[in-house]
Design a protein around this motif. Structure first.
Motif, PDB file in Angstrom:
ATOM      1  N   MET A   1       6.538  19.663 -12.516  1.00  0.00           N
ATOM      2  CA  MET A   1       7.003  20.384 -11.332  1.00  0.00           C
ATOM      3  C   MET A   1       6.427  21.795 -11.311  1.00  0.00           C
ATOM      4  N   ILE A   2       6.414  22.438 -12.474  1.00  0.00           N
ATOM      5  CA  ILE A   2       5.960  23.827 -12.550  1.00  0.00           C
ATOM      6  C   ILE A   2       4.474  23.923 -12.279  1.00  0.00           C
ATOM      7  N   LEU A   3       3.703  22.994 -12.847  1.00  0.00           N
ATOM      8  CA  LEU A   3       2.257  23.144 -12.771  1.00  0.00           C
ATOM      9  C   LEU A   3       1.666  22.510 -11.521  1.00  0.00           C
ATOM     10  N   GLY A   4       2.341  21.517 -10.964  1.00  0.00           N
ATOM     11  CA  GLY A   4       1.744  20.799  -9.834  1.00  0.00           C
ATOM     12  C   GLY A   4       2.188  21.281  -8.479  1.00  0.00           C
ATOM     13  N   THR A   5       3.492  21.557  -8.348  1.00  0.00           N
ATOM     14  CA  THR A   5       4.023  21.868  -7.026  1.00  0.00           C
ATOM     15  C   THR A   5       3.358  23.070  -6.372  1.00  0.00           C
ATOM     16  N   PRO A   6       3.013  24.133  -7.128  1.00  0.00           N
ATOM     17  CA  PRO A   6       2.363  25.256  -6.450  1.00  0.00           C
ATOM     18  C   PRO A   6       1.064  24.860  -5.755  1.00  0.00           C
TER      19      PRO A   6
ATOM     20  N   LEU B   1     -12.181  18.015   0.337  1.00  0.00           N
ATOM     21  CA  LEU B   1     -11.579  19.054  -0.515  1.00  0.00           C
ATOM     22  C   LEU B   1     -10.080  19.042  -0.377  1.00  0.00           C
ATOM     23  N   PHE B   2      -9.607  18.776   0.864  1.00  0.00           N
ATOM     24  CA  PHE B   2      -8.165  18.651   1.049  1.00  0.00           C
ATOM     25  C   PHE B   2      -7.606  17.572   0.148  1.00  0.00           C
ATOM     26  N   GLN B   3      -8.328  16.452   0.069  1.00  0.00           N
ATOM     27  CA  GLN B   3      -7.822  15.351  -0.739  1.00  0.00           C
ATOM     28  C   GLN B   3      -7.726  15.754  -2.208  1.00  0.00           C
ATOM     29  N   HIS B   4      -8.693  16.523  -2.673  1.00  0.00           N
ATOM     30  CA  HIS B   4      -8.592  17.016  -4.059  1.00  0.00           C
ATOM     31  C   HIS B   4      -7.346  17.866  -4.233  1.00  0.00           C
ATOM     32  N   PHE B   5      -7.161  18.807  -3.309  1.00  0.00           N
ATOM     33  CA  PHE B   5      -5.967  19.655  -3.339  1.00  0.00           C
ATOM     34  C   PHE B   5      -4.703  18.805  -3.340  1.00  0.00           C
ATOM     35  N   PHE B   6      -4.666  17.882  -2.358  1.00  0.00           N
ATOM     36  CA  PHE B   6      -3.432  17.138  -2.132  1.00  0.00           C
ATOM     37  C   PHE B   6      -3.078  16.273  -3.318  1.00  0.00           C
ATOM     38  N   TRP B   7      -4.085  15.528  -3.822  1.00  0.00           N
ATOM     39  CA  TRP B   7      -3.762  14.578  -4.873  1.00  0.00           C
ATOM     40  C   TRP B   7      -3.604  15.238  -6.234  1.00  0.00           C
ATOM     41  N   PHE B   8      -4.104  16.453  -6.406  1.00  0.00           N
ATOM     42  CA  PHE B   8      -3.851  17.149  -7.670  1.00  0.00           C
ATOM     43  C   PHE B   8      -2.360  17.274  -7.910  1.00  0.00           C
TER      44      PHE B   8
END
Lengths: 210, 216, 535
Positions: free
Chosen positions: C202-207, C237-244
């Protein structure tokens, strides 16, 4: 962090160092070091950040747990950037890019629909259309999107603004169809991609003579 | 001092004041780590597009005002110094010094935002704001718009964090003047300090990435 | 006999809305996530009704797009991600470690309010027209072309994301700093390990999803062009952001569920968990490796093939720690004294269905196979097996297991077993046909389909109605039990764990004295020898 008081001398020394490093990074930017410019700038920035973390934020006098957490945060950022750049840096490695597939060996499909018999009832008219260029070559379907395309009466023409090149390719979407469900796979792929890409809501694709 | 706390008092769910302070410190650091990832996303977009459009990046970066950027960097570093000295004053129980350092930090932060708005005004005047009225006179005008999108997103997000920080510091200054903090309890000052230094660190990275590309 | 406990300590709506007691906040969350579960269920019902027939006869394409989008948003962001951590985690984490509350009780209340504010934004957006981008918000459709309420929904998710971050922050600090004396890391219940690992995610991904949403909103509102191809941006690039974030998010959904399974398996097999250390470390491994695999959602997106290869290999690796857990639970069952109370039935359901879901995930991790089944119902079936067959089953099992502790009442056991069975049958009838449909090529997110797929779709919709009934039954009897259920003893299951040493329901401060822990976790053998058992 439980109450360790850092002497003012240390703070002022760190402050002076930070200002000097700032001057250094500006000076270094004025000299042409080729690719090293970025390395130098980032190294200096990291050094400055480390000084702030260690002395201003008292991490030097703090617990190991904080250190571990901090390193984890930085590591995760590196993971984010590195794996994403892993994609971008290796995209140009693929020999068969969209332009090289230009010589098509199969008929050119204009916008296709998986259910041609249904399309007629759902025509929205020629006012707004998706502009899709679908090229079939062997087992590969390449769908490229163009903006501001001009619609002619006989089907869909492509033209207008093309997407700028990046990393040696235009941004295109590829889909590979299986040979046994080839046509349907390609058709539904093109429709899916077009719908999820530049398509407006609910606009259906027209089947044009191949 | 009516609002001063007694020496080792702590909230009921903690066992000791030390445990409470440890927990607060750890909590603030965890929050800052989330901020690393939050800004980190913007840095990722920056890295991707800079490596894709190096020429546009050089041209666009050159159009930023290096002097103002460098001055702003120095201003923020000063404000980090004053913030650290403020925390020290709280640790030593020097109320007036604490208020003074906090006010200095606030003024420096305000100066940063003032200089930033001047820069933004320049960008507006030069039509470097992304959107339909974007105009850029350079060889690679189209991807330059990406640079400016990231410029505004990154510095805007940074400025937003500074505004929040200033709000926190104003509140702290007010509470300090009323004598709320003592050597036994100054945790909010220290936590605000951590936040402020983090905002400074973000700028330490933003400055070379935005202002120092291809300056030679 | 009404002892003073956290439920009757104070009365009135203000005492609930302004509470800082983690147990009351857990109940506030319980009410909120249940509402969203029902909302998500309504959208699912719309989807399954439309899919009864091959033609698009109940709704137009645009409406169908909105239905599946809002089903996904309501279920993922407002139910699956918060449910177990914010309900069971909030209630149990302090109790399991012998603390009086979480480290930051007011932040805990704030996190609930953030959830509610985000939820209201989203509901407002739904009511005023909805969103049709898919819960995945892919660009450039979501940034440029969609004419629906993308920004309000995105902002709603943004705000709720901070709820998630604060919960994770609270858990991490609490687990590090507030364990009772003697409670070393390796004596902690595996539920705590699971929530610790979840909190890291939660801490590392949600931001990252937060900044993604900001960028999408800025692109829509302020015309910044980060994902706009006409300005040189890359929609991928959005997909990279989103799925990270969104890939680790699925581990946020499953790890707490696995924590529940460990607790319930140990209790109803009357045995300590086999390979405790392995299970604990597997939670951390899932959290770590789960961040390295996001590209497997993008195999056909024009991502580089070499990157795809790397992501594929890593996706195979991430299955290993999950498999380790399944093996360890099975080994725990071996030669245990197994009984089949309702929570245990849900556990069995979980182990079977999660295994199927997990294995089909491996199918999808294989590049060649994914190309064929990407964006088909195979994927839909895969993730529903994990999220519904896995997470929701574990959530219900956990709710039943700790219900006596939370409410001081016993739920009616036979109704519990009946609904577990109905849910199991309904679930499989709904989602197994979807594996077949996907493999045969039926694409997802379409309101029409070729006629030859109708039989399987009808089976799936029929199963969905059974599943819906299966979910309604517990809703009824659990609410009923809060008033009319048999009063529960402190430890009705004879389980180990500090939470069972308190009265049911517990007093506000949990423990009158901070407990000192001398035993290892799950020492069931000792308990049995001392005559422990089902009360």
């Amino acid at each position: 962090m439980s109450g360790h008081v850092v002497p003012s001398k240390v703070y002022f020394a760190i402050f002076a160092t930070l200002i000097v490093l700032t001057g250094l990074t500006v000076a270094a930017a004025m000299v042409d070091l080729g690719p090293l410019n970025t390395v130098v700038a980032m190294s200096i920035a990291c050094a400055k950040a480390t000084l702030v973390v260690l002395y201003f934020m008292h991490a030097r006098y703090g617990s190991r747990l904080i250190w571990v957490m901090l390193c984890a945060g930085v590591l995760w950022l590196i993971i984010l950037i590195a794996l994403t750049m892993g994609d971008y840096a290796t995209r140009g490695w693929m020999k068969q890019s969209a332009r090289q597939v230009g010589a098509v060996t199969a008929p050119r499909l204009a916008a296709v629909s998986p259910f041609p018999e249904r399309q007629r009832g759902e025509d929205r008219g020629p006012r707004e259309r998706i502009d899709v260029e679908a090229q079939v070559s062997g087992r590969r379907l390449v769908v490229a999107f163009h903006d501001d395309s001009v619609i002619g009466p006989g089907g869909i023409e492509t033209g207008g603004v093309r997407c700028p090149e990046m990393f040696g390719q235009r941004p295109v979407m590829r889909h590979h169809g299986a040979s046994d469900s080839f046509t349907r796979g390609l058709a539904s792929s093109a429709t899916r991609i077009a719908r999820s890409g530049v398509a407006r809501t609910g606009r259906s694709l027209r089947t044009a003579p191949a | 001092m009516p609002e001063a706390r007694a020496m080792a008092s702590h909230l009921h769910h903690f066992d000791s004041a030390d445990q409470q302070k440890d927990a607060a410190t750890l909590g603030m650091w965890v929050f800052l780590i989330t901020e690393i990832l939050f800004f980190g996303g913007l840095f990722m977009a920056y890295v991707v597009y800079r490596s894709g459009y190096p020429g546009a990046w050089v041209e666009a970066s050159r159009s930023l005002d290096l002097r103002l950027g460098a001055i702003n960097t120095a201003v923020l570093i000063c404000s980090s110094l004053t913030m650290a000295l403020g925390v020290q004053a709280a640790q030593l129980g020097r109320r007036k010094a604490l208020v003074g350092w906090l006010v200095a930090t606030i003024l420096l932060g305000g100066a940063f935002l003032g200089i930033k708005s001047v820069e933004y005004a320049h960008k507006f005047a030069e039509h470097h704001v992304p959107g339909p009225s974007f105009v850029f006179h350079g060889a690679e005008a189209r991807p330059a718009q990406l640079f400016f999108s990231l410029y505004f997103a990154m510095t805007g997000m940074h400025a937003l964090h500074m505004v929040i920080g200033l709000g926190l510091l104003l509140n702290l200054a007010r509470q300090s003047r009323a004598g709320r903090f003592t050597p036994a309890y100054y945790t909010p000052v220290e936590m605000a300090g951590l936040y402020w230094h983090f905002v400074d660190i973000v700028w330490i990275f933003l400055f070379p990435l935005l202002y120092l590309v291809g300056r030679h | 006999m009404t002892q003073r406990n956290y439920l009757n300590a104070d009365y009135g709506i203000r005492s609930w809305l302004l509470t800082v007691d983690h147990k009351r906040i857990a109940l506030l969350y319980l009410a909120s996530v249940t509402l969203f579960f029902m909302l998500g269920g309504v959208f699912a019902m719309m989807v399954r009704l439309e899919l009864l027939t091959p033609a698009g006869d109940i709704m137009q394409a645009e409406t169908y797009n909105k239905a599946f989008t809002m089903h996904g948003i309501a279920m993922v962001f407002f139910f699956l991600i918060p449910a177990i951590p914010a309900v069971l985690g909030n209630f149990l984490v302090p109790m399991m470690i012998g603390a009086r509350d979480l480290a930051f009780p007011r932040l805990n209340l704030l996190s609930w309010y953030l959830y509610v504010i985000g939820a209201l934004f989203t509901i407002g957006a739904i009511v005023s027209g909805g969103v049709d981008t898919g819960w995945t918000f892919y660009t450039p459709y979501s940034t440029t072309w969609s004419n629906t309420n993308v920004v309000p929904v995105a902002l709603g998710i943004f705000v709720t994301g901070f709820s998630s971050i604060l919960t994770g922050l609270n858990f991490i600090v609490t687990i590090h700093k507030m364990r009772a004396p003697g409670l070393t890391w390796f004596r902690l219940p595996l539920f705590i390990w699971a929530h610790y690992a979840t909190s890291i995610i939660m801490i590392l991904g949600t931001p990252v999803i937060a900044i993604t949403i900001v960028l999408v909103a800025l692109e829509r509102v302020a015309n910044l062009g980060i994902f706009d191809p006409t300005r040189g941006g890359d929609p991928v690039l959005f997909q990279h952001f989103f799925w990270f974030y969104s890939h680790p998010a699925v581990y946020i959904m499953i790890l707490p569920a696995m924590g529940i399974i460990s607790e319930v398996v140990a209790c109803f097999a009357r045995k300590r968990i086999f390979g405790y250390g392995f299970v604990a470390f597997s939670s951390l491994s899932i959290a770590l490796v789960g961040f390295l695999v996001w590209g497997h959602h993008m195999f056909v997106s024009s991502q580089s093939v070499y990157a795809a290869l790397v992501f594929s290999i890593l996706s195979f690796l991430v299955a290993v720690p999950s498999a380790v857990k399944v093996f360890n639970w099975t080994a725990t069952l071996y030669k245990g004294r197994i009984s089949f109370e309702t929570p245990m039935l849900y556990v069995f359901g979980f182990i079977g269905l999660f295994t199927i879901g997990g294995l089909t995930g491996l199918f999808l991790a294989a590049l060649g196979l994914d190309v064929h089944v990407h964006d088909t119902y195979f994927v839909v079936a895969h993730f529903h097996y994990i999220m519904v067959g896995g997470t929701i089953m574990a959530y219900l099992g956990g709710l039943h297991f700790w219900w006596p502790k939370i409410t001081g009442r016993l739920y009616p056991e036979w109704w519990g077993r009946l609904s577990a069975g109905v849910i199991f049958i309904g679930f499989n009838l709904t989602f197994f046909p979807q594996f077949i449909l996907g493999y045969l090529g039926m694409p997802r997110r379409y309101h029409v389909y070729p006629e030859e797929f109708q039989v399987l779709n009808v089976m799936s919709s029929a199963g969905a109605s059974i599943l819906g009934v299966g979910y309604l039954i517990p809703l009824v009897y659990m609410i009923w039990s809060m008033r009319y259920g048999k009063p529960a003893p402190a430890n009705p299951w004879g389980a180990t764990g500090l939470e069972w040493t308190t009265p049911s329901p517990p007093p506000t401060e949990n423990f009158t004295e901070t407990p000192v822990v001398t035993r290892e976790a799950y020492d069931y053998v000792d308990l049995t020898a001392e005559g422990g058992g089902i009360a």
